[in-house]
Scaffold this motif. Structure first.
Motif, mmCIF file in Angstrom:
data_model
loop_
_atom_site.group_PDB
_atom_site.id
_atom_site.type_symbol
_atom_site.label_atom_id
_atom_site.label_comp_id
_atom_site.label_asym_id
_atom_site.label_seq_id
_atom_site.Cartn_x
_atom_site.Cartn_y
_atom_site.Cartn_z
ATOM 1 N N THR A 208 0.818 -1.218 0.000
ATOM 2 C CA THR A 208 0.000 0.000 0.000
ATOM 3 C C THR A 208 0.848 1.263 0.000
ATOM 4 O OG1 THR A 208 -0.085 -0.123 2.386
ATOM 5 C CG2 THR A 208 -1.937 -1.082 1.211
ATOM 6 N N THR A 209 2.106 1.141 0.384
ATOM 7 C CA THR A 209 2.913 2.364 0.511
ATOM 8 C C THR A 209 4.266 2.275 -0.197
ATOM 9 O OG1 THR A 209 3.640 1.462 2.617
ATOM 10 C CG2 THR A 209 1.950 3.160 2.725
ATOM 11 N N ILE A 210 4.342 1.437 -1.217
ATOM 12 C CA ILE A 210 5.603 1.345 -1.972
ATOM 13 C C ILE A 210 5.979 2.743 -2.470
ATOM 14 C CG2 ILE A 210 6.598 0.491 -4.144
ATOM 15 C CD1 ILE A 210 4.808 -1.994 -3.797
ATOM 16 N N GLY A 235 14.375 -0.813 2.556
ATOM 17 C CA GLY A 235 13.348 -1.672 1.962
ATOM 18 C C GLY A 235 13.876 -2.661 0.936
ATOM 19 N N LYS A 236 15.167 -2.964 0.974
ATOM 20 C CA LYS A 236 15.739 -3.844 -0.062
ATOM 21 C C LYS A 236 15.084 -5.233 -0.052
ATOM 22 C CE LYS A 236 19.847 -3.157 1.613
ATOM 23 N NZ LYS A 236 19.524 -2.136 2.632
ATOM 24 N N THR A 237 14.960 -5.802 1.133
ATOM 25 C CA THR A 237 14.349 -7.140 1.181
ATOM 26 C C THR A 237 12.886 -7.060 0.770
ATOM 27 O OG1 THR A 237 15.847 -7.712 2.965
ATOM 28 C CG2 THR A 237 13.950 -9.137 2.662
ATOM 29 N N SER A 238 12.196 -6.026 1.238
ATOM 30 C CA SER A 238 10.793 -5.857 0.853
ATOM 31 C C SER A 238 10.692 -5.748 -0.661
ATOM 32 C CB SER A 238 10.206 -4.595 1.491
ATOM 33 O OG SER A 238 10.481 -4.574 2.865
ATOM 34 N N ILE A 239 11.574 -4.945 -1.230
ATOM 35 C CA ILE A 239 11.561 -4.749 -2.678
ATOM 36 C C ILE A 239 11.789 -6.080 -3.386
ATOM 37 C CG2 ILE A 239 12.885 -3.769 -4.602
ATOM 38 C CD1 ILE A 239 13.443 -1.361 -2.789
ATOM 39 N N LEU A 682 17.113 -8.644 10.038
ATOM 40 C CA LEU A 682 15.942 -8.685 10.921
ATOM 41 C C LEU A 682 15.691 -7.301 11.515
ATOM 42 C CD1 LEU A 682 16.703 -11.947 12.961
ATOM 43 C CD2 LEU A 682 15.615 -11.742 10.719
ATOM 44 N N GLU A 683 14.580 -7.156 12.238
ATOM 45 C CA GLU A 683 14.335 -5.887 12.932
ATOM 46 C C GLU A 683 13.536 -6.117 14.204
ATOM 47 O OE1 GLU A 683 12.424 -3.680 9.830
ATOM 48 O OE2 GLU A 683 10.439 -4.400 10.364
ATOM 49 N N PHE A 684 13.671 -5.168 15.129
ATOM 50 C CA PHE A 684 13.017 -5.285 16.439
ATOM 51 C C PHE A 684 12.479 -3.909 16.841
ATOM 52 C CE2 PHE A 684 16.579 -8.185 16.115
ATOM 53 C CZ PHE A 684 16.029 -9.402 16.477
HETATM 54 N N1 LIG Z 1 7.498 1.704 1.271
HETATM 55 C C1 LIG Z 1 7.418 1.232 2.495
HETATM 56 N N2 LIG Z 1 6.262 1.299 3.171
HETATM 57 C C2 LIG Z 1 6.158 0.826 4.429
HETATM 58 N N3 LIG Z 1 7.158 0.242 5.082
HETATM 59 C C3 LIG Z 1 8.334 0.121 4.449
HETATM 60 C C4 LIG Z 1 8.537 0.609 3.127
HETATM 61 N N4 LIG Z 1 9.790 0.325 2.758
HETATM 62 C C5 LIG Z 1 10.370 -0.302 3.791
HETATM 63 N N5 LIG Z 1 9.497 -0.409 4.815
HETATM 64 C C6 LIG Z 1 9.721 -1.038 6.115
HETATM 65 O O1 LIG Z 1 11.024 -0.714 6.526
HETATM 66 C C7 LIG Z 1 11.623 -1.811 7.200
HETATM 67 C C8 LIG Z 1 12.915 -2.173 6.511
HETATM 68 O O2 LIG Z 1 12.642 -2.824 5.298
HETATM 69 P P1 LIG Z 1 13.618 -3.934 4.740
HETATM 70 O O3 LIG Z 1 13.967 -4.897 5.803
HETATM 71 O O4 LIG Z 1 13.031 -4.430 3.489
HETATM 72 O O5 LIG Z 1 14.877 -3.023 4.437
HETATM 73 P P2 LIG Z 1 16.363 -3.445 4.057
HETATM 74 O O6 LIG Z 1 16.891 -2.368 3.191
HETATM 75 O O7 LIG Z 1 16.381 -4.816 3.533
HETATM 76 O O8 LIG Z 1 17.027 -3.374 5.477
HETATM 77 P P3 LIG Z 1 18.467 -3.864 5.989
HETATM 78 O O9 LIG Z 1 19.452 -3.718 4.886
HETATM 79 O O10 LIG Z 1 18.745 -2.907 7.107
HETATM 80 O O11 LIG Z 1 18.293 -5.242 6.494
HETATM 81 C C9 LIG Z 1 10.583 -2.923 7.191
HETATM 82 O O12 LIG Z 1 9.863 -2.871 8.376
HETATM 83 C C10 LIG Z 1 9.687 -2.553 6.032
HETATM 84 O O13 LIG Z 1 8.381 -3.051 6.203
#
Ligand SMILES: Nc1ncnc2c1ncn2[C@@H]1O[C@H](COP(=O)(O)OP(=O)(O)OP(=O)(O)O)[C@@H](O)[C@H]1O
Length: 735
Positions: A208-210, A235-239, A682-684
């Motif tokens: 919903t918020t990409i 958001g790399k993993t999310s992406i 991971l995250e906390f």
């Molecule tokens: N567009 C977005 N809308 C809502 N939440 C987001 C968005 N992008 C990232 N997030 C949130 O931000 C957090 C970090 O996302 P993610 O783990 O994908 O990042 P990452 O770049 O892989 O992080 P890292 O490299 O630190 O492990 C997650 O909780 C994710 O849900």
């Protein structure tokens, strides 16, 4: 922008219509599902009736009839699965059918069209779209544009026009909670709300918020290979996961989840991300780790060190007698220089004289050494060494076979003629034993000239290398134990000599935490998946292993064809509060250039203690306090497993806590004690960095590990230490 009463009413009516249509389609599916279930039961009943009286005389007929039933049941099962998936989709849609709307006035058209955007498409009986899947071409404008000129790519080409409205909805359990028009980015309210929440489970979808920069990666198909660099929490993993969902939608008639593999750091992480695709209505892709793949490929001949055991050695082994020499080995074997050495060794091994001899069987020349050379250096030159040798072996065996058969018959006849046998089987066995004996030396020779011994080849590589590297490596290899840093080059050689299984069914490869793979590992990825589309996502500032990492993306640029590869930089962080992001960025030596969502929270706390036990007491208090405040996930992040075990022993009888210390542990929610290098990705809600004293985090090499630990926090970050604070945080304290 305010939404007037009339608009609200119109929107309510639309929601009602959509829910009604969804309900109708759900009921239709449930009907089908019942019908398929009944059909399956009926088929089963018929089958037992018909096959109940099995007899020998009509055996074949019955098998044919049985196969017919099996086919019918397979068909019914498939149909049942489809209806089940659709049922789940409609049930999801009844809760929140859409989350966005755009009004788009296409150039040349009379008026703007409304497009409602949700998790899946929904069409009515007249084939009108009521909802567009977020992955549909037109939906991309929701993520890419503000009000004004806009456009999108589709099969027909580029469609251009004006975006006249962009609206977001929060629908919960089928009820409209709120809606608002956003003239600007999808940033603001909804993003703030989502990010402000606590995390109490595995990773979630962000559909919903990409954000626009994220959408660019998710939908990018311009380049075969993408390298995505982005700061912690960008958001790399999310992406990566949304990109997979996008690809599965866009190419649904060509690929399935089995054609996509994601390489991630460990099983904990694999488990942590496993809910996202099902939330998006897709099945999970294949999941692996480099280590898992490598250990399988290298087989059981060796005892193989785990990656995280090597990490533990790097962090805790400083006092061991061979620490320096091993680190030197790790560094060297992860270097670009060593890749050149390996490549030269491959060439040399392929060219080396293999001392081919004539293959002779009972005075018959089966194949001459000259002919074998011809095959090796000419006819089969296009094949890598192992494949070449396999082909030569097949060829010789093929030529040998008629002679072998003829001789076997001759022996058989002779044995009969002796008159000492009465049983035919006995003669056959005896003849087989004699022919095995007679051909033994030929087979030995064939084995010698087509032998492929990876360990031998690897050992030879060190012959001319400097003594410290050579002696240490050969000593280790002798014990049949492979250090992690030796496994990677051996795997490379295996691949270079053509000893990898086929991977052509894999069409897309995602490599997460890309910074933690060495250039040599990328050479291997390319050997394996050069045919596929590869997306690599990482953060150079989170290289948890100081010696085995990519170093710089330029180090791998030459591996991937330049005109097919693109580097994309993400700039914004979403995970942590502003205070935590600022704090963490100051650990890095770089100029602080933090872009983040403006979400404010408590300032990180840094506190010194006289002894570890006092830290333990404080951590215990923290856990109780933050739990009471409603935080669901708390990470106590240590530097090593050893340290994690210590804290866990202290806490385990006093509060509810789990320790994750092995890479194949299962991810759990709640309060966790975990070493930093396992916590990456991971995250906390709350992070306690356990003992950031100058003994634990003493050198430059620890900087990125410490940064990774701090950036795991969403809302609260507490750093405790004994002795003096790590010099890596001095800058923060001075400021
Ligand atoms: N567009 C977005 N809308 C809502 N939440 C987001 C968005 N992008 C990232 N997030 C949130 O931000 C957090 C970090 O996302 P993610 O783990 O994908 O990042 P990452 O770049 O892989 O992080 P890292 O490299 O630190 O492990 C997650 O909780 C994710 O849900």
């Amino acid at each position: 922008m305010n939404i007037n009463d009339f608009e609200w009413k119109t929107e309510d009516q639309w929601l009602e219509l959509v829910l009604k249509e969804t309900q109708r389609q759900l009921e239709e599916e449930l009907d089908y599902k019942d019908r398929f279930k009944n059909d399956a039961l009926e088929t089963q009943r018929e089958m037992w009736e018909e096959l109940g009286s099995v007899s020998i005389t009509n055996g074949l007929e019955q098998i044919v009839s049985f196969m017919g039933f099996v086919d019918r049941m397979k068909y019914q099962k498939r149909n049942h699965e489809v209806t089940r998936t659709l049922q789940e989709k409609y049930e999801r849609m009844l809760k929140a059918p859409y989350f966005g709307r755009i009004d788009f006035h296409e150039n040349g058209e009379e008026k703007a069209e409304k497009y409602y955007i949700g998790m899946s498409n929904l069409m009515n009986e007249d084939y009108d779209f009521l909802i567009y899947d977020w992955r549909a071409p037109v939906s991309s404008m929701f993520y890419d544009y503000e009000i004004g000129k806009a456009g999108y790519q589709c099969a027909e080409g580029t469609i251009e026009g004006d975006l006249t409205l962009k609206r977001q909805y929060k629908i919960n359990e089928g009820k409209m909670e709120y809606m608002f028009d956003s003239n600007l980015k999808i940033d603001d309210e909804m993003l703030q709300e989502i990010l402000g929440k606590g995390t109490d489970s595995k990773m979630k979808a962000i559909v919903t918020t990409i954000q626009r920069e994220q959408n660019r990666v998710i939908r990018n198909e311009e380049y075969k290979n993408l390298i995505v660099q982005g700061p912690a929490g960008s958001g790399k993993t999310s992406i990566a996961l949304h990109r997979i969902a996008y690809l599965l939608y866009k190419h649904r008639d060509k690929i399935t989840p089995k054609n996509i593999v994601i390489f991630s750091p460990n099983q904990i992480f694999n488990d942590y991300i496993s809910n996202v695709l099902p939330q998006l209505g897709e099945d999970n892709m294949l999941q692996s780790t480099f280590k898992e793949y490598m250990h399988k490929a290298l087989g059981n001949r060796f005892i193989k060190e785990d990656y995280y055991d090597m990490m533990e050695f790097i962090f805790t082994g400083k006092k061991s007698f061979d620490y320096k020499i091993r680190i030197k080995n790790i560094k060297y074997k992860s270097s670009l220089e060593f890749i050149d050495v390996l490549k030269r060794h491959v060439e040399k091994t392929e060219k080396a004289d293999r001392n081919f001899k004539d293959i002779i069987f009972r005075d018959n020349l089966i194949v001459s050494s000259k002919e074998i050379e011809e095959l090796y250096y000419k006819d089969y030159i296009r094949f890598p060494l192992k494949r070449r040798l396999d082909k030569i072996r097949e060829r010789i065996l093929f030529l040998l076979k008629p002679y072998e058969e003829e001789r076997k018959n001759e022996i058989y006849e002779n044995l009969w003629d002796t008159g000492s046998f009465v049983d035919e089987m006995e003669v056959k066995e005896k003849a087989a034993a004699l022919i095995t004996e007679e051909t033994k030396y030929v087979y030995e020779e064939i084995r010698r000239i087509t032998k492929f011994d990876l360990l031998d080849i690897y050992k030879k590589l060190f012959k001319k290398l400097e003594p410290e590297i050579k002696n240490y490596t050969l000593r280790k290899l002798q014990s049949n134990f492979l250090n992690y840093e030796d496994q990677v080059p051996m795997l490379y050689l295996k691949g270079a000599f053509g000893d990898f299984p086929k991977t052509t069914e894999i069409k897309y490869v995602i490599i997460d935490e890309a910074q933690d793979h060495t250039p040599l590992q990328y050479e291997i990825f390319y050997q394996l998946f050069g045919h596929a589309n590869i997306t690599m996502l990482g953060d150079l500032n989170q290289s948890i292993n100081p010696y085995m990492n990519v170093g710089n993306y330029n180090n791998i640029a030459h591996i991937f064809p330049q005109d097919n590869t693109c580097i994309i930089n993400l700039t914004k962080s979403y995970r942590s509060t502003m205070e935590i992001t600022e704090f963490s960025r100051r650990i890095l030596d770089d100029e602080v250039n933090a872009q983040y969502v403006e979400r404010s929270g408590e300032k990180p706390i840094v506190l010194g203690y006289s002894q570890e036990n006092s830290i333990n007491e404080r951590v215990l208090k923290d856990i109780e306090m933050y739990k009471e405040k409603g935080y669901k996930s708390i990470g106590i992040i240590t530097r090593t497993v050893k340290e994690a075990d210590g804290v866990y022993s202290f806490l385990k009888d006093k509060t509810e806590v789990k320790a994750l210390t092995k890479e194949d542990d299962e991810y759990v929610n709640g309060t966790l004690v975990i070493p930093a290098y396992l916590a990456k990705g991971l995250e906390f809600d709350v992070v306690v960095v356990y003992n950031a004293g100058n003994v634990n985090y003493s050198s430059e090499e620890d900087r990125l590990l410490l940064y990774t630990a701090c950036t795991r926090a969403l809302h609260i970050l507490n750093v405790y230490y004994t002795g003096c604070l790590t010099p890596l945080m001095e800058r923060i304290i001075q400021d």
